[in-house]
Design a protein around this motif. Structure first.
Motif, PDB file in Angstrom:
ATOM      1  N   VAL A  55       0.627  -1.302  -0.149  1.00  0.00           N
ATOM      2  CA  VAL A  55       0.214  -0.086  -0.022  1.00  0.00           C
ATOM      3  C   VAL A  55       0.832   1.309  -0.003  1.00  0.00           C
ATOM      4  O   VAL A  55       0.458   2.309  -0.564  1.00  0.00           O
ATOM      5  N   GLY A  56       2.034   1.236   0.808  1.00  0.00           N
ATOM      6  CA  GLY A  56       2.836   2.383   0.664  1.00  0.00           C
ATOM      7  C   GLY A  56       3.506   2.674  -0.468  1.00  0.00           C
ATOM      8  O   GLY A  56       4.058   3.874  -0.862  1.00  0.00           O
ATOM      9  N   LYS A  57       3.587   1.644  -1.436  1.00  0.00           N
ATOM     10  CA  LYS A  57       4.057   1.993  -2.993  1.00  0.00           C
ATOM     11  C   LYS A  57       3.249   3.000  -3.426  1.00  0.00           C
ATOM     12  O   LYS A  57       3.492   3.829  -4.440  1.00  0.00           O
ATOM     13  N   TYR A  58       1.684   3.309  -3.395  1.00  0.00           N
ATOM     14  CA  TYR A  58       0.959   3.946  -3.719  1.00  0.00           C
ATOM     15  C   TYR A  58       0.338   5.059  -3.316  1.00  0.00           C
ATOM     16  O   TYR A  58       0.218   6.072  -3.789  1.00  0.00           O
ATOM     17  N   THR A  59      -0.048   4.991  -1.801  1.00  0.00           N
ATOM     18  CA  THR A  59      -0.603   5.922  -0.987  1.00  0.00           C
ATOM     19  C   THR A  59       0.162   7.047  -0.577  1.00  0.00           C
ATOM     20  O   THR A  59       1.460   6.911  -0.345  1.00  0.00           O
ATOM     21  N   ASP A  60      -0.477   8.214  -0.520  1.00  0.00           N
ATOM     22  CA  ASP A  60       0.440   9.416   0.358  1.00  0.00           C
ATOM     23  C   ASP A  60      -0.071   9.460   1.836  1.00  0.00           C
ATOM     24  O   ASP A  60       0.833  10.058   2.448  1.00  0.00           O
ATOM     25  N   ILE A  61      -1.292   8.749   1.812  1.00  0.00           N
ATOM     26  CA  ILE A  61      -1.627   8.876   3.412  1.00  0.00           C
ATOM     27  C   ILE A  61      -2.404   7.262   3.706  1.00  0.00           C
ATOM     28  O   ILE A  61      -3.169   6.897   3.030  1.00  0.00           O
ATOM     29  N   PHE A  62      -1.937   6.966   4.739  1.00  0.00           N
ATOM     30  CA  PHE A  62      -2.692   5.714   5.289  1.00  0.00           C
ATOM     31  C   PHE A  62      -3.828   5.893   6.000  1.00  0.00           C
ATOM     32  O   PHE A  62      -3.676   6.716   7.133  1.00  0.00           O
ATOM     33  N   GLN A  63      -4.803   5.250   5.554  1.00  0.00           N
ATOM     34  CA  GLN A  63      -5.893   5.329   6.661  1.00  0.00           C
ATOM     35  C   GLN A  63      -6.142   3.999   7.468  1.00  0.00           C
ATOM     36  O   GLN A  63      -6.230   2.878   6.911  1.00  0.00           O
ATOM     37  N   ILE A  64      -6.366   4.339   8.660  1.00  0.00           N
ATOM     38  CA  ILE A  64      -6.686   3.146   9.608  1.00  0.00           C
ATOM     39  C   ILE A  64      -8.181   3.398  10.201  1.00  0.00           C
ATOM     40  O   ILE A  64      -8.585   4.294  10.570  1.00  0.00           O
ATOM     41  N   GLY A  65      -8.902   2.401   9.410  1.00  0.00           N
ATOM     42  CA  GLY A  65     -10.336   2.407   9.798  1.00  0.00           C
ATOM     43  C   GLY A  65     -10.613   2.015  11.179  1.00  0.00           C
ATOM     44  O   GLY A  65      -9.842   1.708  12.158  1.00  0.00           O
ATOM     45  N   THR A  66     -12.140   2.381  11.507  1.00  0.00           N
ATOM     46  CA  THR A  66     -12.693   2.008  12.812  1.00  0.00           C
ATOM     47  C   THR A  66     -12.353   0.641  13.457  1.00  0.00           C
ATOM     48  O   THR A  66     -11.948   0.574  14.654  1.00  0.00           O
ATOM     49  N   ARG A  67     -12.700  -0.397  12.476  1.00  0.00           N
ATOM     50  CA  ARG A  67     -12.438  -1.716  13.059  1.00  0.00           C
ATOM     51  C   ARG A  67     -10.743  -1.929  13.579  1.00  0.00           C
ATOM     52  O   ARG A  67     -10.640  -3.020  14.204  1.00  0.00           O
ATOM     53  N   ASN A  68      -9.821  -1.241  12.875  1.00  0.00           N
ATOM     54  CA  ASN A  68      -8.460  -1.603  13.173  1.00  0.00           C
ATOM     55  C   ASN A  68      -7.834  -0.438  14.217  1.00  0.00           C
ATOM     56  O   ASN A  68      -6.503  -0.450  14.372  1.00  0.00           O
ATOM     57  N   MET A  69      -8.672   0.325  14.848  1.00  0.00           N
ATOM     58  CA  MET A  69      -8.093   1.233  15.852  1.00  0.00           C
ATOM     59  C   MET A  69      -7.265   0.870  16.772  1.00  0.00           C
ATOM     60  O   MET A  69      -6.181   1.545  17.176  1.00  0.00           O
ATOM     61  N   GLN A  70      -7.692  -0.382  17.330  1.00  0.00           N
ATOM     62  CA  GLN A  70      -6.964  -1.044  18.447  1.00  0.00           C
ATOM     63  C   GLN A  70      -5.893  -2.481  17.702  1.00  0.00           C
ATOM     64  O   GLN A  70      -5.581  -3.192  18.290  1.00  0.00           O
ATOM     65  N   ASN A  71      -5.867  -2.154  16.534  1.00  0.00           N
ATOM     66  CA  ASN A  71      -5.022  -3.405  15.795  1.00  0.00           C
ATOM     67  C   ASN A  71      -3.367  -2.772  16.189  1.00  0.00           C
ATOM     68  O   ASN A  71      -2.921  -2.056  15.202  1.00  0.00           O
ATOM     69  N   PHE A  72      -2.804  -3.067  17.330  1.00  0.00           N
ATOM     70  CA  PHE A  72      -1.637  -2.479  17.731  1.00  0.00           C
ATOM     71  C   PHE A  72      -0.609  -2.934  16.688  1.00  0.00           C
ATOM     72  O   PHE A  72       0.490  -1.905  16.663  1.00  0.00           O
ATOM     73  N   SER A  73      -0.402  -4.182  16.250  1.00  0.00           N
ATOM     74  CA  SER A  73       0.649  -4.611  15.279  1.00  0.00           C
ATOM     75  C   SER A  73       0.465  -3.313  14.137  1.00  0.00           C
ATOM     76  O   SER A  73       1.445  -3.121  13.462  1.00  0.00           O
ATOM     77  N   LEU A  74      -0.584  -3.227  13.523  1.00  0.00           N
ATOM     78  CA  LEU A  74      -0.854  -2.277  12.492  1.00  0.00           C
ATOM     79  C   LEU A  74      -0.427  -0.649  12.672  1.00  0.00           C
ATOM     80  O   LEU A  74       0.183  -0.145  12.034  1.00  0.00           O
ATOM     81  N   LEU A  75      -0.850  -0.491  13.896  1.00  0.00           N
ATOM     82  CA  LEU A  75      -0.490   0.869  14.344  1.00  0.00           C
ATOM     83  C   LEU A  75       1.103   1.008  14.688  1.00  0.00           C
ATOM     84  O   LEU A  75       1.672   2.045  13.902  1.00  0.00           O
ATOM     85  N   LYS A  76       1.839   0.028  15.041  1.00  0.00           N
ATOM     86  CA  LYS A  76       2.958   0.258  15.058  1.00  0.00           C
ATOM     87  C   LYS A  76       3.844  -0.001  13.661  1.00  0.00           C
ATOM     88  O   LYS A  76       4.889   0.843  13.675  1.00  0.00           O
ATOM     89  N   ALA A  77       3.278  -0.634  12.657  1.00  0.00           N
ATOM     90  CA  ALA A  77       3.674  -0.918  11.299  1.00  0.00           C
ATOM     91  C   ALA A  77       3.666   0.391  10.786  1.00  0.00           C
ATOM     92  O   ALA A  77       4.707   0.964  10.048  1.00  0.00           O
TER      93      ALA A  77
END
Length: 326
Positions: A167-189
């Motif tokens: 996703v980082g190859k394409y996007t300028d801004i990452f969006q973290i959706g409501t269902r992943n607000m506490q996906n701590f591994s994703l937040l750290k990544a």
């Protein structure tokens, strides 16, 4: 503990000394040094006391995103947008990327209405495992091409740490959706990336939980964080998908230096209510709006019920700008 130093130079020196003494979770911002794991100035005897102006021990657990640590508003600069502070950001696009032609057409309408960020989903977290889940990388390719052709920023949702590089190859801004607000591994990544992150409030999240999720991102080094209120789950879901928590907007702005935006599309869930809810959010101080749009909402692949037509979006953005100026 937050130690206020005489100036930025003194803060940077204290930061270097703390790291030399192998103190973990220590950060600097302007003339302040934050020690996430310490509560007593005696624990840092190497700091020059003559350079210490004050010590704050009673501060939010989400220290780095608090105004106690960083009093001035954070302003995030992307290739085509300035987000935060006195700026007002407009974001719009289809909920799901459907085709190259469609995302380009929606992007053209969004830009004409004043938007600088083209949103759209290629990876869709859906309640049912049998619902449309997005087009994946093909959607990202079409989305990027449309944003580039129009001179807009691209923003898209990411669902897994495994997708950060793709996703980082394409996007300028990452969006973290409501269902992943506490996906701590994703937040750290995403916290280890050098790109802004738009973090949506969880549908049942408290203010402290929301800010703590932002702190997870900041703890990995990325302070380019945008907060978004998108409605919380309430007891009456017959007429509204969620309840827009307008009151949380000024509360967040008092507690944090991060930009606070609003998503009335997901709060309302019904297109006829999106405009008044969006305007209420702006009146409460939201520093931007994000809308879902579709030229034929009845035929939208995802969430057509809440999508505004391009004309409705243009009308809302014009009113929102006027309220923001007031």
């Amino acid at each position: 503990m937050i130690v206020i130093m005489a100036d930025e130079s003194a803060a940077q020196k204290a930061l270097a000394e703390a790291k030399a003494n192998h103190i973990e979770h220590v950060y600097a911002s302007e003339n302040r040094v934050g020690f996430a794991g310490l509560k007593d100035i005696d624990d840092v005897p190497f700091i020059n006391e003559q350079q210490v102006v004050d010590v704050i021990t009673d501060h939010p657990g989400a220290m780095q995103v608090s105004r106690a640590f960083h009093p001035t508003d954070t302003v995030i600069q992307t290739p085509h947008s300035t987000i935060g502070g006195q700026n007002f950001s407009l974001i719009a696009g289809p909920d799901a990327i459907e085709s190259a032609e469609h995302v380009l057409a929606m992007g053209q309408a969004a830009k004409a209405a004043g938007a600088t960020i083209l949103r759209g989903g290629s990876y869709k977290p859906r309640t049912s495992p049998y619902s449309f889940q997005g087009l994946g990388e093909q959607g990202l390719i079409w989305h990027r091409a449309a944003a580039d052709a129009l001179g807009m920023d691209m923003m898209t949702e990411i669902m897994s740490p495994a997708d950060v590089d793709l996703v980082g190859k394409y996007t300028d801004i990452f969006q973290i959706g409501t269902r992943n607000m506490q996906n701590f591994s994703l937040l750290k990544a995403v916290g280890r990336q050098n790109k802004p992150v738009l973090l949506k409030r969880g549908m049942s999240a408290t203010v402290d939980e929301f800010l703590s999720a932002a702190e997870y991102i900041a703890s990995e080094g990325n302070r380019q964080i945008i907060l978004m209120e998108r409605g919380i789950r309430s007891f009456d879901q017959k007429y509204l998908r969620n309840t827009m928590d307008v009151s949380v907007i000024p509360v967040l702005q008092k507690l944090t230096h991060l930009p606070v935006l609003a998503d009335p599309s997901h709060a309302a869930g019904v297109s006829e209510h999106v405009t008044p809810i969006g305007l209420a959010a702006v009146a409460a101080g939201a520093q931007g709006l994000m809308l879902e749009i579709h030229d034929q909402p009845a035929k939208a692949w995802v969430d057509g019920k809440q999508a505004l037509t391009p004309d409705q979006m243009t009308n809302l953005f014009a009113k929102a700008n006027a309220i923001h100026e007031l």
